[in-house]
Structures are given as structure tokens and as C-alpha cells.
Design a protein around this motif. Structure first.
Motif, PDB file in Angstrom:
ATOM      1  N   ASP A 132      10.444 -19.265  -1.866  1.00 51.68           N
ATOM      2  CA  ASP A 132       9.569 -19.378  -3.034  1.00 51.68           C
ATOM      3  C   ASP A 132      10.406 -19.487  -4.311  1.00 51.68           C
ATOM      4  O   ASP A 132      10.042 -20.211  -5.248  1.00 51.68           O
ATOM      5  CB  ASP A 132       8.631 -18.169  -3.122  1.00 51.68           C
ATOM      6  CG  ASP A 132       7.481 -18.251  -2.139  1.00 51.68           C
ATOM      7  OD1 ASP A 132       7.177 -19.366  -1.675  1.00 51.68           O
ATOM      8  OD2 ASP A 132       6.888 -17.200  -1.827  1.00 51.68           O
ATOM      9  N   PRO A 143       7.351 -27.742   1.977  1.00 53.54           N
ATOM     10  CA  PRO A 143       6.656 -26.486   1.706  1.00 53.54           C
ATOM     11  C   PRO A 143       7.426 -25.284   2.271  1.00 53.54           C
ATOM     12  O   PRO A 143       8.064 -25.383   3.324  1.00 53.54           O
ATOM     13  CB  PRO A 143       5.303 -26.653   2.412  1.00 53.54           C
ATOM     14  CG  PRO A 143       5.086 -28.133   2.437  1.00 53.54           C
ATOM     15  CD  PRO A 143       6.451 -28.726   2.630  1.00 53.54           C
ATOM     16  N   ASP A 206       3.329 -25.180  -7.485  1.00 60.10           N
ATOM     17  CA  ASP A 206       2.612 -24.339  -6.532  1.00 60.10           C
ATOM     18  C   ASP A 206       3.205 -22.931  -6.509  1.00 60.10           C
ATOM     19  O   ASP A 206       2.470 -21.939  -6.496  1.00 60.10           O
ATOM     20  CB  ASP A 206       2.669 -24.965  -5.138  1.00 60.10           C
ATOM     21  CG  ASP A 206       1.897 -24.151  -4.110  1.00 60.10           C
ATOM     22  OD1 ASP A 206       0.697 -23.908  -4.320  1.00 60.10           O
ATOM     23  OD2 ASP A 206       2.506 -23.741  -3.116  1.00 60.10           O
ATOM     24  N   ILE A 209       2.167 -21.057  -9.664  1.00 58.97           N
ATOM     25  CA  ILE A 209       0.770 -20.602  -9.595  1.00 58.97           C
ATOM     26  C   ILE A 209       0.651 -19.393  -8.679  1.00 58.97           C
ATOM     27  O   ILE A 209      -0.058 -18.426  -8.988  1.00 58.97           O
ATOM     28  CB  ILE A 209      -0.140 -21.746  -9.107  1.00 58.97           C
ATOM     29  CG1 ILE A 209      -0.204 -22.860 -10.156  1.00 58.97           C
ATOM     30  CG2 ILE A 209      -1.545 -21.222  -8.795  1.00 58.97           C
ATOM     31  CD1 ILE A 209      -0.940 -24.101  -9.692  1.00 58.97           C
ATOM     32  N   ALA A 210       1.364 -19.429  -7.548  1.00 58.40           N
ATOM     33  CA  ALA A 210       1.295 -18.320  -6.599  1.00 58.40           C
ATOM     34  C   ALA A 210       1.823 -17.030  -7.217  1.00 58.40           C
ATOM     35  O   ALA A 210       1.346 -15.933  -6.912  1.00 58.40           O
ATOM     36  CB  ALA A 210       2.102 -18.662  -5.338  1.00 58.40           C
ATOM     37  N   GLN A 214      -3.405 -14.038 -11.450  1.00 56.81           N
ATOM     38  CA  GLN A 214      -4.594 -14.875 -11.255  1.00 56.81           C
ATOM     39  C   GLN A 214      -5.644 -14.657 -12.342  1.00 56.81           C
ATOM     40  O   GLN A 214      -6.395 -15.575 -12.673  1.00 56.81           O
ATOM     41  CB  GLN A 214      -5.204 -14.596  -9.871  1.00 56.81           C
ATOM     42  CG  GLN A 214      -4.275 -14.922  -8.715  1.00 56.81           C
ATOM     43  CD  GLN A 214      -3.832 -16.371  -8.719  1.00 56.81           C
ATOM     44  OE1 GLN A 214      -4.660 -17.277  -8.722  1.00 56.81           O
ATOM     45  NE2 GLN A 214      -2.523 -16.594  -8.722  1.00 56.81           N
ATOM     46  N   THR A 224      -8.404 -22.848  -8.123  1.00 53.71           N
ATOM     47  CA  THR A 224      -6.993 -22.560  -7.887  1.00 53.71           C
ATOM     48  C   THR A 224      -6.601 -22.921  -6.458  1.00 53.71           C
ATOM     49  O   THR A 224      -5.561 -23.540  -6.217  1.00 53.71           O
ATOM     50  CB  THR A 224      -6.692 -21.064  -8.141  1.00 53.71           C
ATOM     51  OG1 THR A 224      -7.018 -20.746  -9.500  1.00 53.71           O
ATOM     52  CG2 THR A 224      -5.221 -20.754  -7.886  1.00 53.71           C
ATOM     53  N   ALA A 225      -7.463 -22.551  -5.503  1.00 57.39           N
ATOM     54  CA  ALA A 225      -7.189 -22.861  -4.093  1.00 57.39           C
ATOM     55  C   ALA A 225      -7.150 -24.373  -3.871  1.00 57.39           C
ATOM     56  O   ALA A 225      -6.289 -24.875  -3.139  1.00 57.39           O
ATOM     57  CB  ALA A 225      -8.247 -22.214  -3.201  1.00 57.39           C
ATOM     58  N   ARG A 228      -3.888 -25.803  -5.364  1.00 56.27           N
ATOM     59  CA  ARG A 228      -2.739 -25.507  -4.522  1.00 56.27           C
ATOM     60  C   ARG A 228      -2.744 -26.363  -3.256  1.00 56.27           C
ATOM     61  O   ARG A 228      -1.691 -26.780  -2.779  1.00 56.27           O
ATOM     62  CB  ARG A 228      -2.702 -24.016  -4.168  1.00 56.27           C
ATOM     63  CG  ARG A 228      -2.466 -23.101  -5.373  1.00 56.27           C
ATOM     64  CD  ARG A 228      -2.073 -21.712  -4.938  1.00 56.27           C
ATOM     65  NE  ARG A 228      -0.798 -21.765  -4.226  1.00 56.27           N
ATOM     66  CZ  ARG A 228      -0.355 -20.769  -3.468  1.00 56.27           C
ATOM     67  NH1 ARG A 228      -1.067 -19.669  -3.312  1.00 56.27           N
ATOM     68  NH2 ARG A 228       0.812 -20.874  -2.855  1.00 56.27           N
ATOM     69  N   ASP A 229      -3.930 -26.638  -2.727  1.00 54.62           N
ATOM     70  CA  ASP A 229      -4.025 -27.516  -1.554  1.00 54.62           C
ATOM     71  C   ASP A 229      -3.537 -28.922  -1.901  1.00 54.62           C
ATOM     72  O   ASP A 229      -2.795 -29.539  -1.141  1.00 54.62           O
ATOM     73  CB  ASP A 229      -5.467 -27.557  -1.054  1.00 54.62           C
ATOM     74  CG  ASP A 229      -5.621 -28.475   0.162  1.00 54.62           C
ATOM     75  OD1 ASP A 229      -4.980 -28.192   1.198  1.00 54.62           O
ATOM     76  OD2 ASP A 229      -6.371 -29.461   0.081  1.00 54.62           O
ATOM     77  N   LEU A 231      -1.430 -29.746  -4.315  1.00 48.55           N
ATOM     78  CA  LEU A 231       0.018 -29.695  -4.564  1.00 48.55           C
ATOM     79  C   LEU A 231       0.797 -29.668  -3.241  1.00 48.55           C
ATOM     80  O   LEU A 231       1.833 -30.323  -3.093  1.00 48.55           O
ATOM     81  CB  LEU A 231       0.363 -28.459  -5.398  1.00 48.55           C
ATOM     82  CG  LEU A 231      -0.095 -28.502  -6.855  1.00 48.55           C
ATOM     83  CD1 LEU A 231       0.089 -27.145  -7.525  1.00 48.55           C
ATOM     84  CD2 LEU A 231       0.662 -29.572  -7.633  1.00 48.55           C
ATOM     85  N   GLN A 232       0.275 -28.918  -2.279  1.00 46.35           N
ATOM     86  CA  GLN A 232       0.961 -28.844  -0.983  1.00 46.35           C
ATOM     87  C   GLN A 232       0.864 -30.183  -0.248  1.00 46.35           C
ATOM     88  O   GLN A 232       1.774 -30.548   0.491  1.00 46.35           O
ATOM     89  CB  GLN A 232       0.394 -27.701  -0.162  1.00 46.35           C
ATOM     90  CG  GLN A 232       0.777 -26.330  -0.709  1.00 46.35           C
ATOM     91  CD  GLN A 232      -0.012 -25.189  -0.126  1.00 46.35           C
ATOM     92  OE1 GLN A 232      -0.570 -25.317   0.966  1.00 46.35           O
ATOM     93  NE2 GLN A 232      -0.070 -24.069  -0.825  1.00 46.35           N
TER      94      GLN A 232
END
Length: 236
Positions: A132, A143, A206, A209-210, A214, A224-225, A228-229, A231-232
Motif C-alpha cells: 500500500d 493492485p 486508490d 482513498i483507502a 472516510q 467511494t466503493a 475504488r472499483d 480505479l482498480q
């Protein structure tokens, strides 16, 4: 006066230390309920009460091994460069295996898929934290979850291979070469540039954000979910 639970745990720890000594000196084949009970000076019935059968004893030893492994990993200071920290983490992993081959084989050479000790998940989480940080500075090509699997598969394979070699034939250059090859495929040295760096930029955002609070994000949890999806997906 110590509680019954404290006495129980102390006795269990004592027996585990005795079993660990047998494991390191003679290998897993020498670890039996009878040999451990005799060496620890306890009745076999007491050992069965604490661990059940031999499989239960070996499972407890695997947990002890992962605890020792994690203790050493947590002592590694950061260099300030997350990629260099990946290299040092790899070297520490291989070094632990070569110093404690019987423990390592019990930890990573299991013939019972899906039954790794809970500490194995903590070890995996530790690798993800390293990755990370690499993603956060825009240097990760894939990822973190995929990178962690690739790193662990490669480092485990190298360590098991080196353990199998006789001491006189053991060549640590193999580990260094595989390490650089794998890490080189996972990270980028240059800052992301234009579209060619899109994956690294997506992973960096990503990771940011993680790590963010939040509550402070101007997005709903579902948004947000979804972000992130996306971005991944861009990082694939």
C-alpha cells in the motif's frame, strides 16, 4: 495466586517450547505426543488434554513459528523508501527460513490446503501494508492484492528451494536475482508519465482513498466503493 487459566497457558507454552526444540533439532517426523511428553516431563494424557493429537500439536507449533516470524518482521525499521523496504522484507523472509528450516516447512510446506494458522493472515496483511505504501507513491504496477500473492509465491518458492539445497551448494545469489526480477515486474522506478503511468496513478489514488478518513471524504460510502472499483479496473 495465579489463576487456573494462567497456569494452563504457562504449561502449554512450556510444552510448546520443548516441542519446538525437538522440531528444530530433528524435524517434524521426530515430533510425537510421546517424545514431547517425555522431554517435557509430563504425562501423555496431559498433552492430549492440551493439544489433542499430533496434528493439534503441529498446528500449535505452526502458530508459534508464525509468531516468531512476525516478531522479527515487526522489528525491521523502515528505510524511508517503500521499494527498498520490500527488498529488505524479502531478505528477512528468506533468512528466517534458512535459520529455521523445520519451522518454515511447517509454516509454508503444509500438505493441508486452506489450514494455515491465523498468524499467516497477519503475515499477509503485513505484506499488503508494504505494498500500500508503494502504491501510495505511485510506483506499483498492479493492485496490492495481486502483488502480495506474487511476492509471497516467489519468496516462498525460493526459500523452499534453498532449504532443499545442501549447505555447500546453497547460492543466495539465486534469491537476489529472483527478488529483483519479481520486484522489477511489480514496481516502476520512474514517475508515472502520461497514459503509460495510468495504472500507477490509479493505484496511488486508490491507496490514498483507502488511507483517508472516510468521514472527511465528500462521497457517500457507495460512491467511494464505486470509485475504488473503477480505479482498480484502470490498474489492471
Amino acid at each position: 495466586m495465579r489463576s487456573i487459566a494462567t497456569v494452563y497457558e504457562a504449561k502449554k507454552r512450556q510444552i510448546l517450547e520443548v516441542a519446538a526444540g525437538i522440531l528444530e533439532r530433528e524435524g517434524a517426523q521426530a515430533v510425537s505426543t510421546r517424545s514431547v511428553a517425555a522431554a517435557a516431563g509430563v504425562r501423555a494424557a496431559s498433552l492430549y488434554q492440551l493439544f489433542g493429537d499430533k496434528d493439534g500439536l503441529l498446528a500449535a507449533l505452526a502458530i508459534l513459528a508464525f509468531d516468531r516470524y512476525l516478531d522479527e518482521k515487526h522489528l525491521l525499521p523502515s528505510t524511508g523508501d517503500p521499494v527498498d523496504d520490500m527488498r529488505r522484507g524479502w531478505d528477512a523472509h528468506v533468512d528466517f527460513g534458512l535459520r529455521h528450516p523445520a519451522f518454515y516447512l511447517l509454516m509454508f510446506g503444509t500438505d493441508r490446503p486452506g489450514r494455515l494458522p491465523p498468524a499467516a493472515a497477519e503475515a499477509h496483511d503485513l505484506v499488503l501494508k508494504f505494498l500500500d505504501r508503494v502504491a501510495a507513491v505511485g510506483r506499483l504496477r498492479v493492485p496490492p492484492v495481486l502483488a502480495a500473492r506474487l511476492l509471497q509465491a516467489a519468496s516462498t518458492g525460493v526459500t523452499l528451494s534453498l532449504i532443499a539445497d545442501p549447505d555447500e551448494n546453497r547460492d543466495l545469489e539465486i534469491s537476489a536475482r529472483v527478488r529483483e526480477s519479481v520486484i522489477g515486474s511489480l514496481v516502476t522506478d520512474a514517475p508515472p508519465d502520461a497514459y503509460s503511468g495510468l495504472a500507477s496513478r490509479a493505484l496511488a489514488l486508490d491507496a490514498a482513498i483507502a488511507a483517508a478518513d472516510q468521514a472527511g471524504l465528500p462521497l457517500r460510502p457507495a460512491e467511494t466503493a464505486l470509485l475504488r472499483d473503477w480505479l482498480q479496473r484502470l490498474a489492471r
